[in-house]
Design an enzyme around this catalytic site. Structure first.
Site, mmCIF file in Angstrom:
data_model
loop_
_atom_site.group_PDB
_atom_site.id
_atom_site.type_symbol
_atom_site.label_atom_id
_atom_site.label_comp_id
_atom_site.label_asym_id
_atom_site.label_seq_id
_atom_site.Cartn_x
_atom_site.Cartn_y
_atom_site.Cartn_z
ATOM 1 N N ASP A 1 0.882 -1.170 0.000
ATOM 2 C CA ASP A 1 0.000 0.000 0.000
ATOM 3 C C ASP A 1 0.914 1.213 0.000
ATOM 4 O OD1 ASP A 1 -1.593 2.151 0.701
ATOM 5 O OD2 ASP A 1 -2.529 1.167 2.422
ATOM 6 N N TYR B 1 1.359 -0.154 15.141
ATOM 7 C CA TYR B 1 0.456 -0.259 13.997
ATOM 8 C C TYR B 1 0.864 0.683 12.872
ATOM 9 C CZ TYR B 1 -3.739 -0.507 11.201
ATOM 10 O OH TYR B 1 -4.619 -0.700 10.177
ATOM 11 N N LYS C 1 -2.618 -2.642 7.996
ATOM 12 C CA LYS C 1 -2.799 -4.084 8.121
ATOM 13 C C LYS C 1 -1.889 -4.783 7.107
ATOM 14 C CE LYS C 1 -4.892 -6.605 10.996
ATOM 15 N NZ LYS C 1 -4.371 -6.555 12.353
HETATM 16 P P1 13P Z 1 -4.667 -0.688 5.301
HETATM 17 O O1 13P Z 1 -3.691 -1.557 6.017
HETATM 18 O O2 13P Z 1 -5.358 -1.404 4.201
HETATM 19 O O3 13P Z 1 -3.989 0.570 4.834
HETATM 20 O O4 13P Z 1 -5.830 -0.284 6.300
HETATM 21 C C1 13P Z 1 -5.537 0.453 7.409
HETATM 22 C C2 13P Z 1 -6.686 0.832 8.296
HETATM 23 O O5 13P Z 1 -6.438 1.077 9.448
HETATM 24 C C3 13P Z 1 -8.037 0.914 7.813
HETATM 25 O O6 13P Z 1 -8.950 1.343 8.786
HETATM 26 MG MG MG Z 2 -3.941 1.945 3.539
HETATM 27 MG MG MG Z 3 -4.545 -2.356 2.553
#
Ligand code: 13P
Ligand code: MG
Ligand code: MG
Ligand code: 13P
Length: 368
Positions: free
Chosen positions: A11, A230, A233
């Site tokens: 991402d 964090y 994800k």
């Molecule tokens: P991504 O990991 O897909 O960027 O999503 C992050 C997130 O916290 C969505 O609420």
């Molecule tokens: Mg994202």
């Molecule tokens: Mg993502």
């Protein structure tokens, strides 16, 4: 012909929050891979699932090849430049290190790779998930490779009668790759005992016990183990070779009809059902639900056919409706109990800081 199949995803910025990359970003990624990959890659395909861009490619450099990983890293940096120019959200989100150090594994992007001698016909599937972590594939892989309730080939095909070897990684261990090899069918209770704990134990690969050929490869990266906090994800990718000695395409897809609950969803901190979606789908409800796409290809002398979309068929509309219902059911209880991940998995620093503050206010009553 011996080829390596690699899928590397990251991402590096998206439109309107964590929804999808821009067209311009995808075009830049495609241009760069086409230009810089000539002479190195045999073929490539660029796609996105939610806000993650995936580079699928073939080459003859083997698994973990520096040149191929460097190309992917530089490509994602080019994508980040576009994301910055356009003011996309989370530009460069998954590029967790400043400079490339030989292999993108452990640097943020997710990688799944396999090297094999091409069969006369070589059908395979590439799965990309968004808003979840690699443990999301534990259940479907278990059911597709070890359970005749989903994989009828385990009963019907003599080529599959010996079962499959599962290589499972302990992703909490960060000083190296801590793995165990277990065989289905004789070890299935041990396999189940590990795979139930999706946040800690993750299927890394699966091999046929008939001839040792690799059937599946999963990206096992857990971003919060790299960054220590964090940062988004993991959004894992997976490659699965199908037919012949391996399960049929439909047997590998079958478990995805369950819409099983996985970790992820909003802020990577909740539980939601995994929705099988069509190619290039976006993210919406509560930054989710967690989604998975599946593209089926054949590869011949390293060249891809066009993809066939594994989840673009009326049956999956019905599944998607059920998954929406499951998502709504759980969302009704907001942050309570099993709707949210346990404290150990709560990836945003905020709640950790909050708990420390509240903790100081606790008093133990004196006994009378
Ligand atoms: P991504 O990991 O897909 O960027 O999503 C992050 C997130 O916290 C969505 O609420
Ligand atoms: Mg994202
Ligand atoms: Mg993502
Ligand atoms: P076909 O007869 O269409 O090749 O299908 C064979 C099969 O086993 C599908 O699961």
């Amino acid at each position: 012909m011996k080829i390596t199949l690699s899928v590397i995803k990251a991402d590096v910025g998206s439109i309107g929050g964590h929804i999808k990359p821009s067209q311009k970003l995808l075009e830049r990624v495609n241009e760069y891979v086409t230009q810089e990959g000539s002479g190195l890659l045999i073929d490539h395909y660029i796609g996105h699932t939610g806000d993650d861009v995936a580079i699928l490619c073939t080459h003859q450099e083997g698994v973990g090849a520096r040149k191929v990983h460097k190309l992917a890293w530089e490509t994602f940096k080019k994508g980040t430049e576009v994301a910055k120019e356009e003011g996309l959200y989370g530009a460069g989100q998954d590029l967790l290190k400043d400079s490339f150090s030989g292999n993108v594994k452990g640097m943020g992007p997710g990688v799944a790779e396999m090297e094999f001698e091409e069969r006369e016909n070589e059908p395979f599937l590439v799965f990309c998930a968004d808003k979840t972590d690699p443990g999301a594939y534990n259940l479907p892989l278990y059911l597709a490779f070890a359970d005749p309730m989903h994989c009828s080939g385990l009963m019907l095909s003599p080529k599959m009668a010996r079962g499959f070897k599962f290589t499972i990684m302990d992703v909490e261990y960060t000083r190296g790759d801590r793995v165990v090899e277990l065989n289905a069918p004789e070890d299935i209770y041990d396999i189940a005992a590990l795979l139930r704990d999706c946040e800690r134990f993750v299927v890394e690969s699966i091999h046929s016990r008939e001839n040792g050929e690799q059937a599946a490869a999963v990206s096992t990266t857990r971003l919060h183990n790299i960054a220590g906090k964090y940062t988004g994800k993991d959004d894992p990718a997976m490659l699965v070779r199908v037919q012949g000695l391996f399960p049929a395409t439909g047997e590998v897809l079958s478990p995805f009809a369950i819409g099983h609950y996985v970790a992820g969803f909003m802020r990577g901190s909740h539980v939601g059902p995994l929705m099988p979606v069509k190619k290039n789908s976006v993210i919406s409800f509560f930054d989710g639900p967690p989604v998975v796409s599946c593209l089926a290809f054949c590869v011949h002398e390293g060249r891809f056919t066009e993809p066939a979309d594994g989840f673009d068929q009326p049956y999956w509309d019905w599944v998607r409706n059920n998954v929406s219902r499951k998502a709504t059911e759980l969302r009704q209880q907001g942050f309570f109990g099993s709707a949210m991940l346990p404290y150990s998995e709560l990836e945003y620093g905020g709640i950790v800081v909050k708990m420390e503050k509240i903790n100081k206010k606790f008093k133990v009553r004196k006994k009378k």
